[in-house]
Structures are given as C-alpha cells and as structure tokens.
Design a protein around this motif. Structure first.
Motif, mmCIF file in Angstrom:
data_model
loop_
_atom_site.group_PDB
_atom_site.id
_atom_site.type_symbol
_atom_site.label_atom_id
_atom_site.label_comp_id
_atom_site.label_asym_id
_atom_site.label_seq_id
_atom_site.Cartn_x
_atom_site.Cartn_y
_atom_site.Cartn_z
ATOM 1 N N MET A 122 0.813 -1.187 0.000
ATOM 2 C CA MET A 122 0.000 0.000 0.000
ATOM 3 C C MET A 122 0.860 1.257 0.000
ATOM 4 S SD MET A 122 -3.026 -1.001 2.686
ATOM 5 C CE MET A 122 -1.958 -0.616 4.030
ATOM 6 N N ALA A 123 2.011 1.207 0.629
ATOM 7 C CA ALA A 123 2.859 2.386 0.722
ATOM 8 C C ALA A 123 3.669 2.602 -0.555
ATOM 9 C CB ALA A 123 3.796 2.265 1.908
ATOM 10 N N SER A 124 3.781 1.600 -1.363
ATOM 11 C CA SER A 124 4.560 1.694 -2.596
ATOM 12 C C SER A 124 3.734 2.342 -3.704
ATOM 13 C CB SER A 124 4.972 0.289 -3.042
ATOM 14 O OG SER A 124 5.491 0.334 -4.351
ATOM 15 N N PRO A 125 4.356 3.210 -4.485
ATOM 16 C CA PRO A 125 3.655 3.790 -5.626
ATOM 17 C C PRO A 125 3.171 2.717 -6.622
ATOM 18 C CG PRO A 125 5.694 4.970 -5.224
ATOM 19 C CD PRO A 125 5.685 3.772 -4.318
ATOM 20 N N LEU A 126 3.825 1.572 -6.629
ATOM 21 C CA LEU A 126 3.431 0.490 -7.531
ATOM 22 C C LEU A 126 2.082 -0.120 -7.152
ATOM 23 C CD1 LEU A 126 6.890 -1.301 -7.889
ATOM 24 C CD2 LEU A 126 5.789 0.232 -9.521
ATOM 25 N N ALA A 127 1.639 0.114 -5.901
ATOM 26 C CA ALA A 127 0.371 -0.444 -5.432
ATOM 27 C C ALA A 127 -0.817 0.472 -5.748
ATOM 28 C CB ALA A 127 0.441 -0.690 -3.930
ATOM 29 N N LYS A 128 -0.547 1.602 -6.361
ATOM 30 C CA LYS A 128 -1.620 2.559 -6.659
ATOM 31 C C LYS A 128 -2.702 1.890 -7.506
ATOM 32 C CE LYS A 128 -2.442 7.191 -8.304
ATOM 33 N NZ LYS A 128 -1.857 8.437 -8.757
ATOM 34 N N GLY A 129 -3.948 2.011 -7.039
ATOM 35 C CA GLY A 129 -5.087 1.444 -7.743
ATOM 36 C C GLY A 129 -5.380 -0.008 -7.406
ATOM 37 N N LEU A 130 -4.547 -0.653 -6.627
ATOM 38 C CA LEU A 130 -4.754 -2.068 -6.290
ATOM 39 C C LEU A 130 -5.687 -2.263 -5.105
ATOM 40 C CD1 LEU A 130 -1.138 -3.507 -6.682
ATOM 41 C CD2 LEU A 130 -3.051 -3.714 -8.271
ATOM 42 N N PHE A 131 -5.829 -1.239 -4.269
ATOM 43 C CA PHE A 131 -6.636 -1.369 -3.054
ATOM 44 C C PHE A 131 -7.763 -0.355 -3.061
ATOM 45 C CE2 PHE A 131 -2.349 -2.737 -2.037
ATOM 46 C CZ PHE A 131 -2.566 -3.956 -1.420
ATOM 47 N N GLN A 132 -8.948 -0.837 -2.682
ATOM 48 C CA GLN A 132 -10.082 0.056 -2.566
ATOM 49 C C GLN A 132 -10.145 0.602 -1.136
ATOM 50 O OE1 GLN A 132 -13.819 -1.802 -3.471
ATOM 51 N NE2 GLN A 132 -14.437 -0.031 -4.681
ATOM 52 N N ARG A 133 -9.916 -0.285 -0.178
ATOM 53 C CA ARG A 133 -9.887 0.081 1.232
ATOM 54 C C ARG A 133 -8.834 -0.788 1.915
ATOM 55 N NH1 ARG A 133 -16.069 -0.364 1.367
ATOM 56 N NH2 ARG A 133 -16.679 1.747 0.847
ATOM 57 N N ALA A 134 -8.245 -0.238 2.976
ATOM 58 C CA ALA A 134 -7.239 -1.010 3.715
ATOM 59 C C ALA A 134 -7.134 -0.479 5.129
ATOM 60 C CB ALA A 134 -5.894 -0.915 3.029
ATOM 61 N N ILE A 135 -6.681 -1.334 6.006
ATOM 62 C CA ILE A 135 -6.396 -0.948 7.390
ATOM 63 C C ILE A 135 -4.901 -1.136 7.592
ATOM 64 C CG2 ILE A 135 -6.736 -1.504 9.819
ATOM 65 C CD1 ILE A 135 -9.531 -2.549 9.051
ATOM 66 N N GLY A 136 -4.215 -0.055 7.884
ATOM 67 C CA GLY A 136 -2.779 -0.132 8.141
ATOM 68 C C GLY A 136 -2.522 -0.519 9.579
ATOM 69 N N GLU A 137 -1.767 -1.573 9.797
ATOM 70 C CA GLU A 137 -1.461 -2.029 11.150
ATOM 71 C C GLU A 137 0.046 -2.245 11.297
ATOM 72 O OE1 GLU A 137 -5.074 -4.415 12.915
ATOM 73 O OE2 GLU A 137 -4.262 -5.449 11.164
ATOM 74 N N SER A 138 0.453 -2.491 12.515
ATOM 75 C CA SER A 138 1.844 -2.808 12.859
ATOM 76 C C SER A 138 2.797 -1.640 12.667
ATOM 77 C CB SER A 138 2.339 -4.029 12.075
ATOM 78 O OG SER A 138 1.559 -5.147 12.396
ATOM 79 N N GLY A 139 2.319 -0.439 12.716
ATOM 80 C CA GLY A 139 3.170 0.750 12.778
ATOM 81 C C GLY A 139 4.220 0.883 11.707
ATOM 82 N N GLY A 140 3.841 0.870 10.477
ATOM 83 C CA GLY A 140 4.798 1.082 9.402
ATOM 84 C C GLY A 140 5.383 2.480 9.436
ATOM 85 N N LEU A 141 6.540 2.657 8.874
ATOM 86 C CA LEU A 141 7.210 3.948 8.825
ATOM 87 C C LEU A 141 6.854 4.623 7.504
ATOM 88 C CD1 LEU A 141 9.270 5.902 10.108
ATOM 89 C CD2 LEU A 141 11.014 4.677 8.838
ATOM 90 N N PHE A 142 6.056 5.669 7.583
ATOM 91 C CA PHE A 142 5.622 6.344 6.370
ATOM 92 C C PHE A 142 6.248 7.717 6.204
ATOM 93 C CE2 PHE A 142 2.207 3.317 7.290
ATOM 94 C CZ PHE A 142 2.269 2.585 6.123
ATOM 95 N N SER A 143 7.119 8.098 7.118
ATOM 96 C CA SER A 143 7.821 9.375 6.957
ATOM 97 C C SER A 143 9.028 9.148 6.055
ATOM 98 C CB SER A 143 8.255 9.900 8.322
ATOM 99 O OG SER A 143 9.152 9.009 8.938
#
Length: 80
Positions: free
Chosen positions: A1-22
């Motif tokens: 989900m965080a990768s630009p390559l995943a754009k358009g692959l997910f309609q909805r998602a729940i982010g868990e486990s504290g990923g680093l998005f900064s």
C-alpha cells in the motif's frame, strides 16, 4: 500500500503494525546517527575505526566495545 506500484490495487485497507511512512534518512544521515550513538555508548575512538575500515580482519575497538554491550544498554543509548 505504501509503494507507488500499489496505486489502484486497493479500494480500502487498514494499516497495522506501525509502518514507517515518513521520509527515510539518507545513508549519510544514518551513518552520522550511528557514529553519535557509538560515541555515546563507548569511549572508543570512531575516527580510528573509519581509518581502518576494511583493511583489517580485527574489529576496531569501537566495534568490540559495542558488541560487549547488552541489548538493554544499546536500547537505552538509542533513547527510543
């Protein structure tokens, strides 16, 4: 989900486990932080370790000093 390559692959998602998005640090920034941490945890000279990097099979004093620390001591030094 965080990768630009995943754009358009997910309609909805729940982010868990504290990923680093900064933004991630550059290699130079990370190395500088590592040197600062090593200096705070040991009395071994960092400059000597840099000069000997890759030229000796014997670990530099700073590496020996860090390896002698417990996980708890290293985590305390990180100030998480």
């Amino acid at each position: 989900m965080a990768s630009p390559l995943a754009k358009g692959l997910f309609q909805r998602a729940i982010g868990e486990s504290g990923g680093l998005f900064s933004p991630m640090k550059t290699l130079a920034e990370a190395e500088k932080e590592g040197e600062k941490l090593a200096t705070g945890l040991t009395s071994a000279p960092i400059a000597e370790a840099k000069a000997d990097a890759g030229q000796s099979s014997t670990p530099p004093p700073v590496l020996k000093a860090l390896r002698a620390k417990s996980a708890e001591e290293l985590l305390k030094g990180c100030r998480l």
